[in-house]
Design a protein around this motif. Structure first.
Motif, short mmCIF file in Angstrom:
data_model
loop_
_atom_site.label_atom_id
_atom_site.label_comp_id
_atom_site.label_asym_id
_atom_site.label_seq_id
_atom_site.Cartn_x
_atom_site.Cartn_y
_atom_site.Cartn_z
N LYS A 100 0.87 -1.18 0.00
CA LYS A 100 0.00 0.00 0.00
C LYS A 100 0.90 1.22 0.00
O LYS A 100 1.82 1.32 0.82
CB LYS A 100 -0.89 -0.02 1.25
CG LYS A 100 -2.10 0.91 1.19
CD LYS A 100 -2.95 0.68 2.42
CE LYS A 100 -4.27 1.41 2.33
NZ LYS A 100 -5.27 0.69 1.55
N SER A 157 -10.29 0.46 0.08
CA SER A 157 -9.99 -0.16 -1.21
C SER A 157 -11.01 0.28 -2.26
O SER A 157 -12.20 0.37 -1.96
CB SER A 157 -10.06 -1.69 -1.09
OG SER A 157 -9.29 -2.16 -0.01
N TYR A 161 -10.71 -0.61 -9.28
CA TYR A 161 -9.28 -0.39 -9.53
C TYR A 161 -8.47 -1.62 -9.15
O TYR A 161 -7.50 -1.97 -9.81
CB TYR A 161 -8.77 0.79 -8.70
CG TYR A 161 -9.35 2.14 -9.03
CD1 TYR A 161 -10.31 2.32 -10.01
CD2 TYR A 161 -8.94 3.27 -8.31
CE1 TYR A 161 -10.83 3.57 -10.29
CE2 TYR A 161 -9.45 4.52 -8.58
CZ TYR A 161 -10.40 4.67 -9.56
OH TYR A 161 -10.90 5.92 -9.81
N GLN A 162 -8.89 -2.29 -8.08
CA GLN A 162 -8.15 -3.44 -7.55
C GLN A 162 -8.27 -4.67 -8.46
O GLN A 162 -7.28 -5.37 -8.69
CB GLN A 162 -8.67 -3.78 -6.15
CG GLN A 162 -8.03 -5.02 -5.53
CD GLN A 162 -8.70 -5.43 -4.23
OE1 GLN A 162 -9.60 -4.75 -3.74
NE2 GLN A 162 -8.29 -6.54 -3.68
N ARG A 165 -8.98 -3.60 -13.37
CA ARG A 165 -8.14 -2.72 -14.18
C ARG A 165 -6.81 -3.36 -14.60
O ARG A 165 -5.93 -2.69 -15.09
CB ARG A 165 -7.87 -1.42 -13.42
CG ARG A 165 -9.12 -0.63 -13.05
CD ARG A 165 -9.77 0.02 -14.25
NE ARG A 165 -8.93 1.02 -14.84
CZ ARG A 165 -8.94 2.33 -14.50
NH1 ARG A 165 -9.74 2.74 -13.54
NH2 ARG A 165 -8.15 3.17 -15.11
N GLN A 168 -1.66 -5.80 -10.63
CA GLN A 168 -1.71 -6.14 -9.20
C GLN A 168 -2.84 -5.39 -8.50
O GLN A 168 -3.50 -4.54 -9.08
CB GLN A 168 -0.36 -5.79 -8.56
CG GLN A 168 0.83 -6.43 -9.23
CD GLN A 168 0.78 -7.95 -9.14
OE1 GLN A 168 0.50 -8.51 -8.10
NE2 GLN A 168 1.08 -8.62 -10.24
N TRP A 169 -3.01 -5.70 -7.20
CA TRP A 169 -4.06 -5.06 -6.41
C TRP A 169 -3.73 -3.62 -6.04
O TRP A 169 -4.60 -2.87 -5.62
CB TRP A 169 -4.27 -5.85 -5.11
CG TRP A 169 -4.93 -7.16 -5.29
CD1 TRP A 169 -5.27 -7.78 -6.45
CD2 TRP A 169 -5.33 -8.04 -4.24
NE1 TRP A 169 -5.86 -8.99 -6.20
CE2 TRP A 169 -5.90 -9.19 -4.84
CE3 TRP A 169 -5.24 -7.98 -2.85
CZ2 TRP A 169 -6.39 -10.25 -4.10
CZ3 TRP A 169 -5.73 -9.04 -2.11
CH2 TRP A 169 -6.31 -10.16 -2.72
N ASP A 170 -2.46 -3.24 -6.19
CA ASP A 170 -1.99 -1.97 -5.62
C ASP A 170 -2.80 -0.76 -6.08
O ASP A 170 -2.99 0.19 -5.32
CB ASP A 170 -0.52 -1.75 -5.97
CG ASP A 170 0.37 -2.89 -5.51
OD1 ASP A 170 -0.02 -4.06 -5.69
OD2 ASP A 170 1.45 -2.62 -4.98
N LYS A 171 -3.29 -0.78 -7.32
CA LYS A 171 -4.01 0.39 -7.83
C LYS A 171 -5.27 0.69 -7.03
O LYS A 171 -5.67 1.85 -6.91
CB LYS A 171 -4.38 0.17 -9.30
CG LYS A 171 -3.21 0.33 -10.25
CD LYS A 171 -3.61 0.15 -11.70
CE LYS A 171 -3.82 -1.29 -12.05
NZ LYS A 171 -4.01 -1.47 -13.52
N GLY A 172 -5.89 -0.34 -6.50
CA GLY A 172 -7.10 -0.13 -5.72
C GLY A 172 -6.85 0.12 -4.25
O GLY A 172 -7.79 0.37 -3.49
N CYS A 175 -4.68 4.73 -3.15
CA CYS A 175 -5.17 6.09 -3.37
C CYS A 175 -4.95 6.95 -2.11
O CYS A 175 -4.95 6.44 -0.99
CB CYS A 175 -6.65 6.08 -3.72
SG CYS A 175 -7.07 5.12 -5.19
#
Length: 287
Positions: A100, A157, A161-162, A165, A168-172, A175
């Protein structure tokens, strides 16, 4: 001890909670509640202070994240089997790790911003583990010796986005404002069993999550040891250990997501409570 950071964003100072629940200023003894103050030796020195002689902080002063200058925030996904089930994902055979962004970290009662265009912002109450001593290839038996203390985390979360998109999950997860920490960093001597903590979360007074860390798939000691095989854990790093069931994505018959104007309230027994107002961010707005 219950350590805090108080003051305006970016200007937080170290503090400690006294027996009456008031915050006392620790600035005369440590520069910050961050890597340099989290060793066993420093924590013992702080515990020996006569807290009642320290300056009182005015009631109502903003609390910042309970750890300053976090080097990295490692999160564990699907660490409760019933949460994996509600997410329609298999129960992991090894811990699922993701990062994160530290720029997501905010104070426990700061606003949570819904990014422009986001429609699936969700909540996740989690136990946070704060590292106090470098951990590299440590055994499970010695893992908790590397922990300075524990805190409440809201792993906010954005599910589209997670999960929708790509990558990986990082985008969700990363923020701005998606990582409230605190209110307190509770030292490990006050948490004799991190696997016996009730954690809960409400949205607008409705209880969505009500779980206990005893139902984790991988306990705290296992997580610290496991993560230390892949990256060294440094003082001030935070591990967010996963969420129990009750997230919005898992609601039946339809998912429920956060909207501007709502309020989240969450906590862990002995570690304090958070309260966040949900607001709509704008492209020109700083959190």
């Amino acid at each position: 001890m219950k350590l805090v950071r108080f003051g305006a964003r970016g200007q937080e100072r170290p503090g400690i909670v006294d027996t009456l629940g008031r915050i006392r200023d620790l600035s005369g003894h440590v520069a910050d509640v961050s890597a340099g103050a989290l060793s066993d030796a420093t924590l013992r020195a702080l515990a020996a202070l006569d807290i009642d002689t320290l300056p009182l902080v005015p009631e109502g002063t903003r609390l910042g994240p309970c750890v300053g200058r976090v080097g990295k925030m490692i999160c564990v996904g699907l660490n409760y089997s019933d949460h994996a089930a509600e997410s329609n994902m298999p129960v992991p055979t090894e811990p699922v790790l993701f990062m994160k962004a530290t720029s997501a970290i905010v104070g426990p009662d700061d606003d949570v911003h819904i990014p422009p265009g986001a429609e699936k912002v969700d909540w996740e109450v989690e136990l946070g583990v704060v590292i106090g001593r470098e951990a590299r290839y440590v055994s499970r038996e010695r893992a908790l010796e590397h922990v300075a203390g524990y805190c409440v985390v809201n792993d906010v979360s954005e599910r589209a986005y997670q999960l929708e998109r790509g990558g990986q999950w990082d985008k969700g997860k990363g923020c701005d404002t998606f990582g409230p920490l605190g209110p307190w960093l509770v030292t490990r001597d006050e948490v004799p069993d991190p696997q016996a903590l009730r954690l809960w979360l409400d949205v607008d007074g409705h209880r969505y999550q009500d779980g206990n860390t005893r139902t984790m798939i991988f306990d705290v000691a296992t997580l610290v040891a496991y993560i230390s095989r892949f990256m060294s854990l440094q003082p001030g790093d935070v591990i967010s250990t996963g969420t129990p069931p009750g997230v919005g994505m898992g609601r039946k018959p339809e998912p429920v997501y956060l909207r501007a104007g709502q309020t989240m309230r969450l906590g862990i027994d002995g570690l304090g409570e958070q309260r966040q107002r949900v607001v709509a961010a704008t492209t020109a707005e700083a959190p």
